[in-house]
Design an enzyme around this catalytic site. Structure first.
Site, short mmCIF file in Angstrom:
data_model
loop_
_atom_site.label_atom_id
_atom_site.label_comp_id
_atom_site.label_asym_id
_atom_site.label_seq_id
_atom_site.Cartn_x
_atom_site.Cartn_y
_atom_site.Cartn_z
N HIS B 79 10.81 30.45 19.54
CA HIS B 79 12.24 30.43 20.33
C HIS B 79 13.35 30.06 19.66
O HIS B 79 13.54 29.68 18.36
CB HIS B 79 11.87 29.05 21.42
CG HIS B 79 11.76 27.74 20.88
ND1 HIS B 79 10.45 27.32 20.43
CD2 HIS B 79 12.39 26.97 20.51
CE1 HIS B 79 10.85 25.77 20.09
NE2 HIS B 79 12.19 25.77 20.19
N GLU B 130 15.43 27.58 24.50
CA GLU B 130 15.37 26.16 24.71
C GLU B 130 16.83 25.74 24.94
O GLU B 130 17.68 26.15 24.18
CB GLU B 130 14.77 25.47 23.79
CG GLU B 130 14.76 23.98 23.82
CD GLU B 130 14.09 23.21 22.54
OE1 GLU B 130 13.96 23.68 21.43
OE2 GLU B 130 13.88 21.79 22.85
#
Lengths: 134, 134
Positions: B79, B130
């Site tokens: 991520h 995120e």
């Protein structure tokens, strides 16, 4: 040896939609598409305060991004690019440590007009690593 | 809305080997492993001059990284984390744009002790995003 993270590249199936999303949903500063025929990609740079995101879209039949999008039709994170001061010294050090350089092993001129090399993802935890001399 | 790239996270099958590689082959500044039981991961931070790389390794049977490594046994980029000033305002704006927030939709405290949220990768070109409030 490695310096700044120059960019993270994300392959996308729809460059216009991805650009609009980064501009509108994420509120980022999104540049205009640039064709890079030597690399078989059209790129859009997203400028963050400390680094860049590079959206990648295939250009031409031989695009290296095509196979990636065939395997990942929604897109995905394609590579990270680390800056180095001396790309030939970095390459030779990495080869001495057992890392494999993709292609001929000679630097090419990248999207920023600087010499770049790619390292084999199998040698770096499944992560394709680009080195750019700055 | 999004600010700095806080980190790029790379899931790795062998944390010690990956740390040694970043330290020795890539010559980066590599921290000590930290267990994050609330997130089911052990992390190693690599400090670059402008951002961080976060190496992720599963901790416990319920680790969210386990499935990723089952699918990607060599590891892979997991991520990217963007900083925001106000995570609830960011979340509400993103939801109004059609983006899905993972889990309960309420921020959790992340590896840096700050509130974090994850956005659905299907809504972001296959890229797990995120957000961290700084």
């Amino acid at each position: 040896m490695i310096g700044r993270l120059n960019h993270v590249a994300i392959a996308v199936p729809d460059l216009e939609a991805a650009s609009a999303q980064y501009r509108n949903a994420l509120g980022a500063k999104v540049g205009a598409p640039q064709d890079e025929p030597d690399h078989g990609v059209t790129v859009v740079f997203i400028e963050l305060p400390n680094t860049k995101i590079e959206l990648l879209y295939p250009l031409g039949e031989e695009s290296p991004i095509k196979g990636f999008l065939d395997k990942n039709p929604s897109g995905g994170i394609h590579h990270v690019c680390y800056e180095v001061d001396d790309i030939l010294a970095a390459r030779d050090h990495l080869k001495s440590q057992g890392a494999r350089v993709l292609g001929s092993g000679e630097p090419k001129i990248g999207a920023h007009g600087k010499p770049v090399l790619f390292l084999h993802p199998k040698d770096f935890n499944g992560c394709l690593v680009e080195l750019e001399q700055v």
